[in-house]
Design a protein around this motif. Structure first.
Motif, short mmCIF file in Angstrom:
data_model
loop_
_atom_site.label_atom_id
_atom_site.label_comp_id
_atom_site.label_asym_id
_atom_site.label_seq_id
_atom_site.Cartn_x
_atom_site.Cartn_y
_atom_site.Cartn_z
N GLY A 50 0.68 -1.23 0.06
CA GLY A 50 -0.03 -0.02 -0.14
C GLY A 50 0.70 1.26 0.07
N PHE A 51 2.21 1.07 -0.01
CA PHE A 51 2.94 2.30 -0.24
C PHE A 51 2.85 2.89 -1.49
CE2 PHE A 51 4.27 0.15 3.72
CZ PHE A 51 4.32 1.10 4.69
N ASP A 55 5.07 8.28 -0.44
CA ASP A 55 5.00 8.00 0.86
C ASP A 55 6.59 7.92 1.38
OD1 ASP A 55 2.43 7.71 0.62
OD2 ASP A 55 2.42 5.68 0.23
N ILE A 56 7.45 7.47 0.47
CA ILE A 56 8.83 7.03 0.84
C ILE A 56 9.94 8.31 0.27
CG2 ILE A 56 10.54 5.22 0.29
CD1 ILE A 56 7.60 3.50 0.33
N GLU A 57 10.63 8.59 1.53
CA GLU A 57 11.59 9.65 1.09
C GLU A 57 12.99 8.72 0.88
OE1 GLU A 57 13.13 13.95 2.67
OE2 GLU A 57 11.95 12.62 3.83
N PHE A 58 13.15 7.86 1.71
CA PHE A 58 14.41 7.05 1.61
C PHE A 58 14.11 5.56 1.35
CE2 PHE A 58 15.36 11.25 4.06
CZ PHE A 58 16.47 11.56 3.23
N PRO A 86 11.42 -0.47 2.56
CA PRO A 86 10.97 -0.24 1.05
C PRO A 86 12.04 0.03 0.16
CG PRO A 86 10.78 1.82 2.46
CD PRO A 86 11.21 0.93 3.29
N SER A 87 11.72 -0.38 -1.21
CA SER A 87 12.58 0.13 -2.21
C SER A 87 12.05 0.89 -3.35
CB SER A 87 13.10 -1.25 -2.96
OG SER A 87 12.16 -1.53 -4.12
N ASN A 88 12.92 1.28 -4.13
CA ASN A 88 12.33 2.44 -5.29
C ASN A 88 13.25 2.13 -6.42
OD1 ASN A 88 11.38 4.57 -6.47
ND2 ASN A 88 11.34 5.78 -4.52
N ILE A 89 12.65 2.71 -7.70
CA ILE A 89 13.41 2.44 -8.86
C ILE A 89 14.85 2.71 -8.63
CG2 ILE A 89 12.50 4.68 -9.79
CD1 ILE A 89 12.99 1.00 -11.72
N GLY A 90 15.08 3.83 -8.06
CA GLY A 90 16.24 4.28 -7.88
C GLY A 90 17.43 3.09 -7.54
N LEU A 91 16.99 2.10 -6.81
CA LEU A 91 18.11 0.87 -6.55
C LEU A 91 18.48 0.36 -7.79
CD1 LEU A 91 18.94 -1.06 -4.25
CD2 LEU A 91 16.73 -2.39 -4.70
#
Ligand SMILES: Nc1ncnc2c1ncn2[C@@H]1O[C@H](COP(=O)(O)OP(=O)(O)O)[C@@H](O)[C@H]1O
Ligand SMILES: [Mg+2]
Length: 262
Positions: A50-51, A55-58, A86-91
């Motif tokens: 649900g994030f 919602d996710i800065e880091f 969490p992860s993000n596409i930046g990974l």
């Protein structure tokens, strides 16, 4: 003692994320403190819970880069005993970092970062990307064991030899105690002869690696389940969406088997 379990298979779409999210939630339902680490740049585990991006800065990328500590990115989830890194596409950028830095020990970056929080959790579950690249190697280097979801479809066993050989290389080098916790047949459909064939091949060749429910000695097989496929769009693990659905029951059986020492 914290047990760290990686969910890995370099094939995409085999049920890694579904397994990581729902195993983590099922262990949390049993009141175990669980951290789910989303280690895939596609961040499906993060969105499944649900994030949204805003919602996710880091995220875990910042942890690997050393800008944040793991404890600083961890989010609470709707399940009281379950947290998410969490992860993000930046990974995706991390792969380049890993290859450009010629630092020895780049396989062990996640292992170093996880030490900060191991005492706070009973289980850490790591969802890995569909590749045998540096992220999966980092996940397999910190893990005590690995669960390999196997989709009960054509080409199910394709690539398995390569994954098993990677696991062996890691065992012979940086992670001697890495165990194969088990192969988990996923998306099984009893109407489908191909599903039955894949399962029969698996049980013939890898019987000792299949999870069995100790209460009835049945194999643990994740059925093809609409509820499992729908629950991510509601931002929930399946047990908060339809606890009695057969997919939910299968993941709870898996969690129980693991709690009993599988
Ligand atoms: N047992 C299942 N029944 C029905 N759909 C499933 C099941 N497991 C996974 N799916 C769906 O299949 C797709 C791929 O699953 P996913 O867990 O994301 O695989 P991976 O992480 O290996 O790429 C997703 O849309 C997911 O919702
Ligand atoms: Mg995935």
């Amino acid at each position: 003692m914290c047990e760290i379990i990686a969910v890995a298979n370099q094939k995409g779409g085999v049920g890694k994320t579904t397994t990581a999210v729902n195993l983590a939630a099922s262990l949390a339902l049993a009141e175990k403190n669980v951290l789910l680490i989303d280690f895939d740049p596609q961040s499906n585990a993060t969105t499944s819970l649900g994030f949204r991006k805003n919602d996710i800065e880091f995220d875990i990328y910042h942890v690997l880069m050393g800008t944040k500590k793991l404890s600083q990115i961890i989010k609470e989830t709707e399940m009281p005993f379950m947290h998410l890194a969490p992860s993000n596409i930046g990974l995706v950028g991390i792969e380049k970092e890993f290859y450009s830095k010629k630092n020895a020990g780049r396989e062990l970056i996640l292992k170093k970062k996880v030490q900060e929080v191991v005492d706070s959790y009973d289980f850490i579950i790591i969802d890995s990307p569909p590749a045998l690249g540096p992220l999966t190697i980092n996940a397999l280097s910190v893990a005590n064991s690995v669960i390999i979801p196997i989709q009960c479809e054509f080409f199910a066993l394709e690539g398995l030899a390569q994954l098993l050989s990677t696991i062996k290389i890691l065992r012979d080098s940086i992670n001697p105690n890495l165990k194969i916790k088990g192969f988990l047949p996923t998306m099984y459909s009893s109407q489908n002869n191909l599903s039955k064939q894949v399962f029969s091949d698996l049980s013939q060749h890898f019987d000792e690696k299949l999870f069995k429910d100790k209460t009835n000695n049945n194999y643990i097989i994740v059925p093809r389940s609409i509820k499992l496929a729908e629950s991510p769009s509601f931002g929930k693990p399946v047990l908060l969406y339809d606890v009695k659905s057969n997919g939910s029951v299968a993941y709870q059986a898996l969690a129980q088997t693991i709690l009993q020492g599988a």
